[in-house]
Design an enzyme around this catalytic site. Structure first.
Site, short mmCIF file in Angstrom:
data_model
loop_
_atom_site.label_atom_id
_atom_site.label_comp_id
_atom_site.label_asym_id
_atom_site.label_seq_id
_atom_site.Cartn_x
_atom_site.Cartn_y
_atom_site.Cartn_z
N GLN A 8 -9.01 -12.97 -1.59
CA GLN A 8 -10.02 -12.01 -1.13
C GLN A 8 -10.95 -11.57 -2.25
OE1 GLN A 8 -8.40 -8.92 1.63
NE2 GLN A 8 -6.48 -10.00 1.30
N ASN A 92 -9.18 -4.35 -5.71
CA ASN A 92 -8.59 -5.32 -4.78
C ASN A 92 -7.28 -5.93 -5.28
OD1 ASN A 92 -8.85 -7.79 -2.77
ND2 ASN A 92 -8.75 -8.69 -4.82
N SER A 145 -4.21 -1.99 3.47
CA SER A 145 -3.49 -3.00 4.27
C SER A 145 -3.11 -2.35 5.61
CB SER A 145 -2.21 -3.40 3.52
OG SER A 145 -1.32 -4.12 4.34
N TYR A 158 5.79 -1.96 -1.03
CA TYR A 158 4.40 -2.35 -0.76
C TYR A 158 3.76 -1.35 0.21
CZ TYR A 158 0.53 -5.49 0.56
OH TYR A 158 -0.71 -6.05 0.79
N1 LIG Z 1 -2.99 -11.70 2.03
C1 LIG Z 1 -2.63 -10.76 2.90
O1 LIG Z 1 -2.05 -11.07 3.95
C2 LIG Z 1 -2.99 -9.31 2.64
C3 LIG Z 1 -2.94 -8.41 3.70
C4 LIG Z 1 -3.30 -7.07 3.49
C5 LIG Z 1 -3.70 -6.68 2.24
N2 LIG Z 1 -3.74 -7.56 1.21
C6 LIG Z 1 -4.21 -7.07 -0.09
O2 LIG Z 1 -5.39 -7.78 -0.44
C7 LIG Z 1 -5.56 -7.77 -1.85
C8 LIG Z 1 -5.92 -9.16 -2.33
O3 LIG Z 1 -4.82 -10.03 -2.10
P1 LIG Z 1 -5.02 -11.55 -1.67
O4 LIG Z 1 -4.59 -11.68 -0.27
O5 LIG Z 1 -6.37 -12.05 -2.04
O6 LIG Z 1 -3.87 -12.25 -2.57
P2 LIG Z 1 -3.95 -13.20 -3.85
O7 LIG Z 1 -2.58 -13.23 -4.40
O8 LIG Z 1 -4.60 -14.48 -3.49
O9 LIG Z 1 -4.96 -12.44 -4.84
C9 LIG Z 1 -4.59 -11.31 -5.57
C10 LIG Z 1 -5.18 -11.43 -6.96
O10 LIG Z 1 -4.83 -10.24 -7.70
C11 LIG Z 1 -4.48 -10.64 -9.01
N3 LIG Z 1 -3.63 -9.64 -9.64
C12 LIG Z 1 -2.34 -9.38 -9.37
N4 LIG Z 1 -1.87 -8.44 -10.20
C13 LIG Z 1 -2.88 -8.08 -11.01
C14 LIG Z 1 -3.01 -7.16 -12.07
N5 LIG Z 1 -1.96 -6.43 -12.49
N6 LIG Z 1 -4.22 -7.04 -12.68
C15 LIG Z 1 -5.27 -7.79 -12.27
N7 LIG Z 1 -5.19 -8.69 -11.29
C16 LIG Z 1 -4.02 -8.85 -10.66
C17 LIG Z 1 -3.76 -11.97 -8.82
O11 LIG Z 1 -3.68 -12.72 -10.02
C18 LIG Z 1 -4.60 -12.62 -7.74
O12 LIG Z 1 -5.63 -13.42 -8.28
C19 LIG Z 1 -4.26 -7.20 -2.42
O13 LIG Z 1 -4.45 -5.83 -2.73
C20 LIG Z 1 -3.30 -7.32 -1.26
O14 LIG Z 1 -2.24 -6.39 -1.34
C21 LIG Z 1 -3.40 -8.87 1.39
#
Ligand SMILES: NC(=O)c1ccc[n+]([C@@H]2O[C@H](COP(=O)([O-])OP(=O)(O)OC[C@H]3O[C@@H](n4cnc5c(N)ncnc54)[C@H](O)[C@@H]3O)[C@@H](O)[C@H]2O)c1
Length: 258
Positions: A8, A92, A145, A158
């Site tokens: 995202q 994010n 979320s 979470y």
């Molecule tokens: N994928 C889902 O189903 C979902 C659903 C609801 C919410 N979310 C939320 O969306 C957001 C983005 O997640 P995504 O789905 O793109 O997953 P993703 O794992 O593809 O991307 C998350 C990114 O955050 C980075 N990251 C993690 N810890 C970090 C830190 N300490 N400092 C800097 N960067 C860091 C990771 O390296 C990764 O590139 C998150 O907050 C997640 O909780 C995801």
């Protein structure tokens, strides 16, 4: 934009660039001990920067852990110096791991809460003074979320952190309203990213049909696409949403209806 190496965060960075923003992107760029899937890499962060530049916008990129307040402050300073001002923050970055509340290790709890809640607060704390100094208002979008408004068995840390993001956003929205800085949350359901589709998550869903049912979309899709969330992020950051603050916007294909 934090957590911008992929998923995202990458989609939001590119969408904001397409809407006319110069973008500063950061990511952790390495794995974390309690997270059961690989996180974004430094190479992927570089690819995101190239995609932003391909939209004709400037981009600075930096390996930053959102748990590191000093590194975040440096990135904000660099952003203002290189790009001129800071008027949007998209907090994010996030991680997940799995286990019942009584089986989670302290390390699992701490890593999820430190990144997903404290890291969001640290990102806001680093960015807000620069936004205030700009004097032009602004927008903060926090990635919450559906777990911000409902419980999730096997993911209590979470859900606790994501509920916390909403409390932070609503309070910050009040504090920043006089300065015309708006603070909102997007609340995605399952999104097609490495977090959303990781093997440990698939195993949990297979073991717990009630959990799988509670995460099933009402609309006929299996997952939300990152770009669906990006459209909401761009809107929330735009003048079209100038009266919108303190809200939690589900992007969940109707999952919360269940
Ligand atoms: N994928 C889902 O189903 C979902 C659903 C609801 C919410 N979310 C939320 O969306 C957001 C983005 O997640 P995504 O789905 O793109 O997953 P993703 O794992 O593809 O991307 C998350 C990114 O955050 C980075 N990251 C993690 N810890 C970090 C830190 N300490 N400092 C800097 N960067 C860091 C990771 O390296 C990764 O590139 C998150 O907050 C997640 O909780 C995801």
């Amino acid at each position: 934009m934090t957590g911008a190496a992929r998923g995202q965060g990458r989609a939001h960075a590119v969408a904001l660039a397409r809407a006319g923003a110069d973008v500063a992107v950061c990511d952790l760029g390495r794995t974390l001990p309690t997270v059961p899937y690989a996180l974004g890499s430094v190479a992927e962060l570089g690819e995101t920067a190239a995609l932003v530049q391909a939209e004709g916008r400037r981009c600075i990129s930096s390996v930053v852990d959102v748990r590191d307040a000093g590194a975040l402050a440096e990135l904000v300073e660099e952003t203002v110096a290189e790009l001129g001002r800071l008027d949007i923050l998209v907090a994010n970055a996030g991680v997940i791991s799995y286990g019942t509340a009584w089986e989670l290790s302290e390390a699992q709890w701490d890593e999820v809460v430190d990144v997903n809640l404290t890291g969001v607060w640290k990102s806001c704390r680093a960015a807000v003074p620069a936004m205030l100094a700009g004097g032009e208002g602004g927008a903060i979008v926090i990635t919450a979320s559906t777990a911000s408004v409902k419980g999730l068995a096997g993911m209590s840390h979470y859900a606790a952190a994501k509920h916390g993001c909403v409390g932070l956003a609503r309070s910050l929205a009040l504090e920043l309203a006089p300065h015309r800085i708006r603070v909102n949350c997007v609340a995605p359901g399952g999104v097609r990213t490495p977090m959303g589709t990781n093997t440990a998550m698939q195993q949990l869903l297979e073991q717990d049909p009630a959990l799988a049912a509670s995460l099933t979309a009402a609309l006929p899709v299996d997952l939300v696409e990152p770009e669906d969330v990006s459209a909401a992020v761009v809107w929330l950051c735009s003048d079209a949403a100038r009266q919108v603050t303190g809200t939690v916007l589900p992007l969940d294909a109707g999952t919360l209806l269940r």
